[in-house]
Scaffold this motif. Structure first.
Motif, short mmCIF file in Angstrom:
data_model
loop_
_atom_site.label_atom_id
_atom_site.label_comp_id
_atom_site.label_asym_id
_atom_site.label_seq_id
_atom_site.Cartn_x
_atom_site.Cartn_y
_atom_site.Cartn_z
N PRO A 34 -1.83 9.00 -0.95
CA PRO A 34 -0.69 9.21 -1.83
C PRO A 34 -0.61 8.09 -2.86
CG PRO A 34 0.04 8.47 0.33
CD PRO A 34 -1.43 8.71 0.41
N PRO A 35 -0.18 8.39 -4.08
CA PRO A 35 -0.09 7.35 -5.10
C PRO A 35 0.93 6.28 -4.72
CG PRO A 35 0.75 9.45 -5.93
CD PRO A 35 0.23 9.69 -4.56
N LEU A 36 0.64 5.06 -5.13
CA LEU A 36 1.53 3.93 -4.84
C LEU A 36 2.54 3.77 -5.97
CD1 LEU A 36 -1.08 1.26 -3.70
CD2 LEU A 36 0.37 2.66 -2.25
N ASP A 37 3.68 3.18 -5.64
CA ASP A 37 4.63 2.87 -6.70
C ASP A 37 4.13 1.62 -7.43
OD1 ASP A 37 6.72 0.47 -5.48
OD2 ASP A 37 5.43 1.57 -4.08
N TYR A 38 4.72 1.32 -8.58
CA TYR A 38 4.26 0.24 -9.45
C TYR A 38 4.24 -1.10 -8.73
CZ TYR A 38 4.09 -3.14 -13.22
OH TYR A 38 3.75 -4.21 -14.01
N LYS A 39 5.29 -1.41 -8.01
CA LYS A 39 5.41 -2.72 -7.36
C LYS A 39 4.33 -2.90 -6.28
CE LYS A 39 9.12 -5.81 -6.18
NZ LYS A 39 10.56 -5.93 -6.08
N SER A 40 4.12 -1.87 -5.47
CA SER A 40 3.10 -1.94 -4.42
C SER A 40 1.70 -2.05 -5.02
CB SER A 40 3.15 -0.69 -3.54
OG SER A 40 4.41 -0.54 -2.96
N ALA A 41 1.45 -1.28 -6.07
CA ALA A 41 0.15 -1.31 -6.72
C ALA A 41 -0.11 -2.68 -7.35
CB ALA A 41 0.06 -0.22 -7.78
N LEU A 42 0.93 -3.27 -7.94
CA LEU A 42 0.79 -4.60 -8.54
C LEU A 42 0.46 -5.63 -7.46
CD1 LEU A 42 0.99 -6.28 -11.13
CD2 LEU A 42 3.40 -6.61 -10.62
N GLN A 43 1.12 -5.54 -6.31
CA GLN A 43 0.85 -6.48 -5.22
C GLN A 43 -0.58 -6.30 -4.68
OE1 GLN A 43 2.66 -9.09 -4.03
NE2 GLN A 43 0.76 -9.48 -2.91
N LYS A 44 -1.01 -5.04 -4.52
CA LYS A 44 -2.37 -4.79 -4.04
C LYS A 44 -3.41 -5.27 -5.05
CE LYS A 44 -3.67 -1.50 -1.43
NZ LYS A 44 -3.93 -0.40 -0.52
N ALA A 45 -3.10 -5.11 -6.34
CA ALA A 45 -4.02 -5.57 -7.38
C ALA A 45 -4.09 -7.10 -7.39
CB ALA A 45 -3.59 -5.05 -8.75
N ALA A 46 -2.97 -7.76 -7.15
CA ALA A 46 -2.96 -9.23 -7.08
C ALA A 46 -3.81 -9.70 -5.89
CB ALA A 46 -1.53 -9.74 -6.96
N ASP A 47 -3.69 -9.03 -4.77
CA ASP A 47 -4.51 -9.36 -3.61
C ASP A 47 -6.00 -9.12 -3.90
OD1 ASP A 47 -2.19 -9.95 -2.25
OD2 ASP A 47 -2.12 -8.04 -1.16
N TYR A 48 -6.27 -8.03 -4.60
CA TYR A 48 -7.64 -7.68 -4.98
C TYR A 48 -8.24 -8.77 -5.86
CZ TYR A 48 -11.25 -4.66 -7.17
OH TYR A 48 -12.41 -4.11 -7.63
N CYS A 49 -7.45 -9.29 -6.79
CA CYS A 49 -7.91 -10.35 -7.69
C CYS A 49 -8.01 -11.70 -6.99
CB CYS A 49 -6.98 -10.48 -8.89
SG CYS A 49 -6.99 -9.05 -9.96
N ALA A 50 -7.16 -11.94 -6.02
CA ALA A 50 -7.15 -13.22 -5.32
C ALA A 50 -8.39 -13.38 -4.44
CB ALA A 50 -5.89 -13.36 -4.48
N TYR A 51 -8.96 -12.27 -4.00
CA TYR A 51 -10.13 -12.31 -3.12
C TYR A 51 -11.35 -12.87 -3.85
CZ TYR A 51 -13.81 -10.72 -0.01
OH TYR A 51 -14.90 -10.66 0.81
N GLN A 52 -11.59 -12.41 -5.09
CA GLN A 52 -12.67 -12.92 -5.92
C GLN A 52 -12.36 -12.63 -7.38
OE1 GLN A 52 -16.05 -10.66 -4.44
NE2 GLN A 52 -16.21 -9.58 -6.37
N GLU A 53 -13.09 -13.27 -8.28
CA GLU A 53 -12.85 -13.05 -9.70
C GLU A 53 -13.12 -11.59 -10.05
OE1 GLU A 53 -11.52 -15.03 -11.88
OE2 GLU A 53 -11.48 -16.73 -10.54
N ARG A 54 -12.23 -11.01 -10.84
CA ARG A 54 -12.39 -9.61 -11.26
C ARG A 54 -12.24 -9.51 -12.77
NH1 ARG A 54 -13.91 -6.98 -6.46
NH2 ARG A 54 -12.57 -7.73 -4.81
N SER A 55 -12.92 -8.54 -13.35
CA SER A 55 -12.75 -8.27 -14.77
C SER A 55 -11.55 -7.35 -14.96
CB SER A 55 -14.00 -7.60 -15.34
OG SER A 55 -14.16 -6.30 -14.81
N GLN A 56 -11.06 -7.31 -16.19
CA GLN A 56 -9.94 -6.40 -16.48
C GLN A 56 -10.33 -4.97 -16.16
OE1 GLN A 56 -8.12 -6.58 -20.34
NE2 GLN A 56 -8.09 -8.83 -20.35
N GLN A 57 -11.59 -4.61 -16.45
CA GLN A 57 -12.03 -3.24 -16.22
C GLN A 57 -12.03 -2.89 -14.74
OE1 GLN A 57 -12.47 -1.08 -18.75
NE2 GLN A 57 -12.55 0.44 -17.14
N GLN A 58 -12.46 -3.80 -13.89
CA GLN A 58 -12.44 -3.55 -12.45
C GLN A 58 -11.01 -3.33 -11.96
OE1 GLN A 58 -14.54 -7.19 -11.36
NE2 GLN A 58 -16.08 -5.95 -10.31
N VAL A 59 -10.09 -4.17 -12.42
CA VAL A 59 -8.70 -4.06 -11.99
C VAL A 59 -8.08 -2.79 -12.56
CG1 VAL A 59 -6.43 -5.16 -12.06
CG2 VAL A 59 -8.48 -6.56 -11.79
#
Length: 188
Positions: A34-59
């Motif tokens: 199911p699609p995530l709401d904006y706040k949850s998606a932002l938090q998951k994206a922050a975790d995704y970026c914190a794990y390793q360097e990511r490009s804007q396109q990957q995010v």
């Protein structure tokens, strides 16, 4: 006399039963999340970026996978840049450093790989600053010597062709390849 096991059975379990259970497992695995709401998606994206360097396109791709729409994705990208989770120059430096040191890629192959992340030329130039020219040539010589040892022919023409093809595939530049091949052949 022992009776032969029918071909449709596998260790007492009917072949079709195992096939059906496998299909049911596959169906469970591919259900869309199911699609995530904006706040949850932002938090998951922050975790995704914190794990390793990511490009804007990957995010960006990841946020679309989370079910966000274009405006929300761009807003989230801006927020992540502001918070320091995304930095294109930092990504380019890490990408170049990793592909050169760990994979032994040359500049051409690194450039080709980083283009897929839609990185600017400025960031690409900054990334290439991570490669020491002496270390780059040493890596090229290392690849040349290793490949040279694996070639089992005496024809210098064939040896040069195989070495050139291998090193071009690794992403090194033609003029440096010629120098390295001549150096390795002169040593042997």
């Amino acid at each position: 006399m022992k009776r032969a096991q029918p071909q449709g059975e596998l260790n007492g379990v009917c072949f079709f039963q195992s096939l059906i259970f496998g299909m049911m497992y596959y169906e469970r695995q591919k259900k869309p999340k199911p699609p995530l709401d904006y706040k949850s998606a932002l938090q998951k994206a922050a975790d995704y970026c914190a794990y390793q360097e990511r490009s804007q396109q990957q995010v960006r791709d990841k946020l679309y996978d989370y079910g966000l729409h274009h405006d929300e994705v761009e807003e989230a990208i801006s927020e992540l840049i502001t918070q320091g989770f995304i930095n294109e120059e930092r990504f380019a430096r890490a990408y170049v450093r990793g592909k050169f040191r760990m994979r032994g890629w040359g500049r051409n192959k690194i450039r080709q790989g980083i283009r897929q992340h839609k990185i600017s030329d400025y960031c690409l130039r900054k990334g290439f600053e991570e490669i020491n020219p002496e270390a780059y040539y040493e890596k090229l010589l290392e690849h040349t010597e290793k490949k040279y040892r694996s070639i089992s022919t005496n024809s210098e023409y064939i040896i040069k062709g195989k070495l050139t093809q291998h090193l071009m595939g690794k992403g090194f530049e033609g003029d440096l390849i010629r120098e390295a091949i001549e150096e390795v052949l002169s040593r042997s």
